[in-house]
Every structure is written in structure tokens, then in C-alpha cells.
Design a protein around this motif. Sequence first.
Motif, PDB file in Angstrom:
ATOM      1  N   GLY A  33      27.784  -6.943   3.985  1.00 38.37           N
ATOM      2  CA  GLY A  33      26.620  -6.118   4.331  1.00 38.37           C
ATOM      3  C   GLY A  33      25.419  -6.298   3.427  1.00 38.37           C
ATOM      4  O   GLY A  33      24.498  -5.476   3.458  1.00 38.37           O
ATOM      5  N   ILE A  34      25.390  -7.391   2.635  1.00 33.05           N
ATOM      6  CA  ILE A  34      24.299  -7.552   1.648  1.00 33.05           C
ATOM      7  C   ILE A  34      22.924  -7.514   2.318  1.00 33.05           C
ATOM      8  O   ILE A  34      22.030  -6.793   1.883  1.00 33.05           O
ATOM      9  CB  ILE A  34      24.439  -8.879   0.861  1.00 33.05           C
ATOM     10  N   ASP A  35      22.776  -8.277   3.416  1.00 30.89           N
ATOM     11  CA  ASP A  35      21.460  -8.357   4.062  1.00 30.89           C
ATOM     12  C   ASP A  35      21.052  -6.992   4.629  1.00 30.89           C
ATOM     13  O   ASP A  35      19.912  -6.554   4.496  1.00 30.89           O
ATOM     14  CB  ASP A  35      21.472  -9.386   5.202  1.00 30.89           C
ATOM     15  N   GLU A  36      22.030  -6.308   5.254  1.00 29.78           N
ATOM     16  CA  GLU A  36      21.688  -5.009   5.841  1.00 29.78           C
ATOM     17  C   GLU A  36      21.437  -3.971   4.750  1.00 29.78           C
ATOM     18  O   GLU A  36      20.617  -3.072   4.918  1.00 29.78           O
ATOM     19  CB  GLU A  36      22.775  -4.538   6.819  1.00 29.78           C
ATOM     20  N   ARG A  37      22.128  -4.117   3.609  1.00 27.84           N
ATOM     21  CA  ARG A  37      21.889  -3.193   2.488  1.00 27.84           C
ATOM     22  C   ARG A  37      20.432  -3.334   2.019  1.00 27.84           C
ATOM     23  O   ARG A  37      19.742  -2.364   1.774  1.00 27.84           O
ATOM     24  CB  ARG A  37      22.850  -3.546   1.349  1.00 27.84           C
ATOM     25  N   GLN A  38      19.981  -4.590   1.947  1.00 27.81           N
ATOM     26  CA  GLN A  38      18.582  -4.860   1.576  1.00 27.81           C
ATOM     27  C   GLN A  38      17.630  -4.244   2.605  1.00 27.81           C
ATOM     28  O   GLN A  38      16.637  -3.603   2.255  1.00 27.81           O
ATOM     29  CB  GLN A  38      18.376  -6.375   1.486  1.00 27.81           C
ATOM     30  N   ALA A  39      17.964  -4.432   3.893  1.00 28.32           N
ATOM     31  CA  ALA A  39      17.103  -3.881   4.953  1.00 28.32           C
ATOM     32  C   ALA A  39      17.095  -2.355   4.881  1.00 28.32           C
ATOM     33  O   ALA A  39      16.069  -1.707   5.109  1.00 28.32           O
ATOM     34  CB  ALA A  39      17.597  -4.348   6.317  1.00 28.32           C
ATOM     35  N   MET A  40      18.246  -1.757   4.533  1.00 27.94           N
ATOM     36  CA  MET A  40      18.318  -0.292   4.413  1.00 27.94           C
ATOM     37  C   MET A  40      17.425   0.197   3.266  1.00 27.94           C
ATOM     38  O   MET A  40      16.678   1.164   3.413  1.00 27.94           O
ATOM     39  CB  MET A  40      19.768   0.132   4.161  1.00 27.94           C
ATOM     40  N   ILE A  41      17.492  -0.505   2.113  1.00 25.45           N
ATOM     41  CA  ILE A  41      16.657  -0.103   0.967  1.00 25.45           C
ATOM     42  C   ILE A  41      15.178  -0.210   1.351  1.00 25.45           C
ATOM     43  O   ILE A  41      14.388   0.691   1.099  1.00 25.45           O
ATOM     44  CB  ILE A  41      16.956  -0.995  -0.282  1.00 25.45           C
ATOM     45  N   SER A  42      14.825  -1.328   2.007  1.00 20.58           N
ATOM     46  CA  SER A  42      13.423  -1.494   2.428  1.00 20.58           C
ATOM     47  C   SER A  42      13.007  -0.363   3.363  1.00 20.58           C
ATOM     48  O   SER A  42      11.900   0.160   3.258  1.00 20.58           O
ATOM     49  CB  SER A  42      13.219  -2.835   3.141  1.00 20.58           C
ATOM     50  N   ALA A  43      13.923   0.005   4.276  1.00 12.21           N
ATOM     51  CA  ALA A  43      13.596   1.081   5.223  1.00 12.21           C
ATOM     52  C   ALA A  43      13.410   2.413   4.489  1.00 12.21           C
ATOM     53  O   ALA A  43      12.645   3.273   4.931  1.00 12.21           O
ATOM     54  CB  ALA A  43      14.691   1.206   6.272  1.00 12.21           C
ATOM     55  N   MET A  44      14.109   2.597   3.372  1.00 10.88           N
ATOM     56  CA  MET A  44      14.050   3.876   2.676  1.00 10.88           C
ATOM     57  C   MET A  44      12.943   3.953   1.624  1.00 10.88           C
ATOM     58  O   MET A  44      12.717   5.011   1.043  1.00 10.88           O
ATOM     59  CB  MET A  44      15.399   4.196   2.012  1.00 10.88           C
ATOM     60  N   THR A  45      12.265   2.843   1.328  1.00  6.85           N
ATOM     61  CA  THR A  45      11.169   2.905   0.352  1.00  6.85           C
ATOM     62  C   THR A  45       9.905   3.400   1.045  1.00  6.85           C
ATOM     63  O   THR A  45       9.706   3.181   2.237  1.00  6.85           O
ATOM     64  CB  THR A  45      10.879   1.525  -0.275  1.00  6.85           C
ATOM     65  N   THR A  46       9.070   4.070   0.272  1.00  2.68           N
ATOM     66  CA  THR A  46       7.762   4.503   0.767  1.00  2.68           C
ATOM     67  C   THR A  46       6.743   3.559   0.156  1.00  2.68           C
ATOM     68  O   THR A  46       6.664   3.442  -1.063  1.00  2.68           O
ATOM     69  CB  THR A  46       7.507   5.956   0.337  1.00  2.68           C
ATOM     70  N   ASN A  47       6.000   2.866   0.993  1.00  7.22           N
ATOM     71  CA  ASN A  47       5.146   1.770   0.511  1.00  7.22           C
ATOM     72  C   ASN A  47       3.650   2.094   0.540  1.00  7.22           C
ATOM     73  O   ASN A  47       2.823   1.197   0.368  1.00  7.22           O
ATOM     74  CB  ASN A  47       5.404   0.508   1.358  1.00  7.22           C
ATOM     75  N   VAL A  48       3.312   3.367   0.754  1.00  5.79           N
ATOM     76  CA  VAL A  48       1.900   3.747   0.878  1.00  5.79           C
ATOM     77  C   VAL A  48       1.120   3.302  -0.356  1.00  5.79           C
ATOM     78  O   VAL A  48       1.524   3.549  -1.487  1.00  5.79           O
ATOM     79  CB  VAL A  48       1.768   5.283   0.992  1.00  5.79           C
ATOM     80  N   THR A  49      -0.006   2.659  -0.136  1.00  2.00           N
ATOM     81  CA  THR A  49      -0.852   2.209  -1.246  1.00  2.00           C
ATOM     82  C   THR A  49      -2.241   1.951  -0.701  1.00  2.00           C
ATOM     83  O   THR A  49      -2.444   1.995   0.510  1.00  2.00           O
ATOM     84  CB  THR A  49      -0.265   0.930  -1.891  1.00  2.00           C
ATOM     85  N   ARG A  50      -3.203   1.724  -1.565  1.00  2.00           N
ATOM     86  CA  ARG A  50      -4.526   1.299  -1.093  1.00  2.00           C
ATOM     87  C   ARG A  50      -5.317   0.728  -2.262  1.00  2.00           C
ATOM     88  O   ARG A  50      -4.985   0.958  -3.420  1.00  2.00           O
ATOM     89  CB  ARG A  50      -5.294   2.431  -0.408  1.00  2.00           C
ATOM     90  N   PHE A  51      -6.370  -0.018  -1.931  1.00  2.98           N
ATOM     91  CA  PHE A  51      -7.220  -0.602  -2.965  1.00  2.98           C
ATOM     92  C   PHE A  51      -7.880   0.515  -3.781  1.00  2.98           C
ATOM     93  O   PHE A  51      -8.327   1.524  -3.232  1.00  2.98           O
ATOM     94  CB  PHE A  51      -8.316  -1.473  -2.327  1.00  2.98           C
ATOM     95  N   PHE A  52      -7.943   0.302  -5.082  1.00  2.00           N
ATOM     96  CA  PHE A  52      -8.596   1.218  -6.028  1.00  2.00           C
ATOM     97  C   PHE A  52      -8.110   2.669  -5.894  1.00  2.00           C
ATOM     98  O   PHE A  52      -8.864   3.610  -6.108  1.00  2.00           O
ATOM     99  CB  PHE A  52     -10.130   1.128  -5.916  1.00  2.00           C
ATOM    100  N   ARG A  53      -6.811   2.813  -5.550  1.00  5.98           N
ATOM    101  CA  ARG A  53      -6.200   4.152  -5.515  1.00  5.98           C
ATOM    102  C   ARG A  53      -6.240   4.710  -6.940  1.00  5.98           C
ATOM    103  O   ARG A  53      -6.001   3.995  -7.895  1.00  5.98           O
ATOM    104  CB  ARG A  53      -4.751   3.980  -5.075  1.00  5.98           C
ATOM    105  N   GLU A  54      -6.529   5.993  -7.086  1.00  5.34           N
ATOM    106  CA  GLU A  54      -6.643   6.631  -8.415  1.00  5.34           C
ATOM    107  C   GLU A  54      -7.609   5.804  -9.275  1.00  5.34           C
ATOM    108  O   GLU A  54      -7.253   5.217 -10.297  1.00  5.34           O
ATOM    109  CB  GLU A  54      -5.264   6.793  -9.062  1.00  5.34           C
ATOM    110  N   SER A  55      -8.868   5.804  -8.815  1.00  3.34           N
ATOM    111  CA  SER A  55      -9.862   4.843  -9.324  1.00  3.34           C
ATOM    112  C   SER A  55     -10.170   5.006 -10.807  1.00  3.34           C
ATOM    113  O   SER A  55     -10.667   4.070 -11.442  1.00  3.34           O
ATOM    114  CB  SER A  55     -11.146   4.955  -8.497  1.00  3.34           C
TER     115      SER A  55
END
Length: 291
Positions: A75-97
Motif C-alpha cells: 500500500g505504499i503508493d496509496e499511503r502516499q496518496a492518502m497523506i497528500s489527500a489529508m494535507t492542506t495546501n492553501v498558500t499564496r504569493f506574499f502571504r503574511e507580507s
Amino acid sequence: MATGTNPRDIAVPDGEFPFTWHDFRQIAELVHSEAGIVLAETKVNLVYSRLAKRLRAIGLRNFRDYCALVQGVDGIDERQAMISAMTTNVTRFFRESHHFDYLRTEVLPDLLDAARKGGKIRIWSAGSSSGEEAYSIALTILALDPNAAERDIRILASDIDPEMLRRGSNGVYPVAQMGDIPLELRRKWFAPVQGSGGAELEVGPEMHELVRFRELNLLREWPMKGRFEIIFCRNVMIYFDDETQSTVWDRFAGLLRPGGTLCIGHSERIILGSHPYDLVGQTIYRRHGAR
Ligand SMILES: C[S@@+](CC[C@H](N)C(=O)[O-])C[C@H]1O[C@@H](n2cnc3c(N)ncnc32)[C@H](O)[C@@H]1O
């Protein structure tokens, strides 16, 4: 509902896939041990909806089979896909400027002087998501020294999620998400993407030269040998428990030059006295020791 399952054990009633509290706990434990991310029971609907997409994608019919898959040796590949699914990736340029203002006025002028005389500068964006943070640092540097890409300056952008790293190295972003980049910087250091009708821009060769993307799990080994002048680790530790946070703050100190700068997220804190840093600005820390 699976035969013999007590209704009280069901975590998400009426879901397309049976999901018990036992399944939830197994997933939460695995995500915590693999990535450090804490999933409280209040996150049960979020976990269900993000992973239901994975079940659909791989054709499974219930979470019990999914748990067996991600826990198994195959299940290594699916474990990786699960972790990716569970991360929050929100970001933006010059966040907290204010962090970039601090670099521009307090930190980079001396470092860039040294780089012009042949010195090296190493900066780390740890938990970089899709690269906007690392490129914002690069833009701050290029605004001060347009020849920075010819010097020994590197920004390491690392993340646990390979899809975010792929987007970052690609360096293509919708113009609609670039409103916080000053216009003159956008014009100078990005190029229009052919065929996008002006809707997308790509980072130019100078920023590609300055920023390198690498997969790195903050909980595991860090292969870097040299020290960093600046580390950004923002809006990553909020997902970790206190003990993991404390360990990572100390590990950063081990890789930061004395007097080096650590910028963290707006809702994160380092307990002064327990770690070798002084607070020098809003969520900005300086590692103990003279530069
Ligand atoms: C909310 S984003 C923050 C992005 C950027 N630093 C910012 O502040 O805009 C959090 C990132 O941390 C990454 N992350 C979560 N756990 C991690 C771990 N154990 N090791 C490395 N990166 C991790 C996620 O994949 C995600 O891209």
C-alpha cells in the motif's frame, strides 16, 4: 452498513461508503505517524470526504478494505496518496507580507552584500506547498539585486506532497492568483504562458535558477548538510502536536546559522526559553548566537 456493525460505531451516517470510528482511528494514527498531522474526531467529515474520492478512484467499496490497503506492504503508493489527500495546501504569493518586508529591510541587504563578494546564501521554505512562498522570497531578492540568479544563492522549497512540488517546479500560475505580486515584479520576472490568452504566467529563468524543489518529510531524516541563513516554515506546524512542533523547532535551530532568521505562521508560537531563539518581530525569530 456492514452486517453486524453497531450503528453507534458508524462515524458518518448515510455516506456512500461504510466508515466506522475504528476506520477513522486507524487512518488518524497512520496520518499522524507518517506525517505528524493530528486529526481530531471533529475532522471526521473532512477525512471521509477527502478519502471517499480515493476509494472511488481505486474502486474500493468500504473503508475497512481501504485501511487494510494503506496499512499493508503493497500500500505504499496509496499511503502516499492518502497523506497528500489529508494535507492542506492553501498558500499564496506574499502571504503574511510583513515577513517579506522584514527580509527586504533587515536581513537581505547584508546577506546580498556578502553574496556579491562571493559568499553563499541558503534559504529554506519548509512546507512550501506549490511554491508561492519560495518564489515570493526569490522576488524579494531579485527586487534588491536583479543579478541574484548569477550568485551563489539557493532557495530550497520542500514539501511532503509530490503533486505540490510538481506544480511548484512547473512554475505556472493563474494571473487571477497573482494580485499580491507588485506589478513591476510580475512584469519583470514572469513570462506569459503561450496559448493561455494571458490568463497564466510562468516564472522566468532567474526564479527557476534560484528555487529548487525537493520532497522532504519534516518528521524524517533531513539530507541537507550546510546551514541556512533563513528558514520559512509557515502554517505547517499548526497541524502537528506540541511535542512534534517542539522537536522541529530545535531541528531548525541545528540547521540555522547563529543569528539566522526563522519565520513561522501567524497562528504558530515558539516558547521562548525552551528553544534557542529570540523573538525579533511578529512571528519572526532569530537563532541565538552572533552572525
Ligand atoms: C498550508 S500549507 C503552507 C504553505 C506555505 N508555507 C504557506 O504558509 O503559505 C502546509 C504544507 O505543509 C505540508 N506538510 C504537511 N505535513 C508535512 C510534513 N510532515 N513534512 C513536510 N511537509 C508537510 C503540506 O503538504 C502543505 O503543502
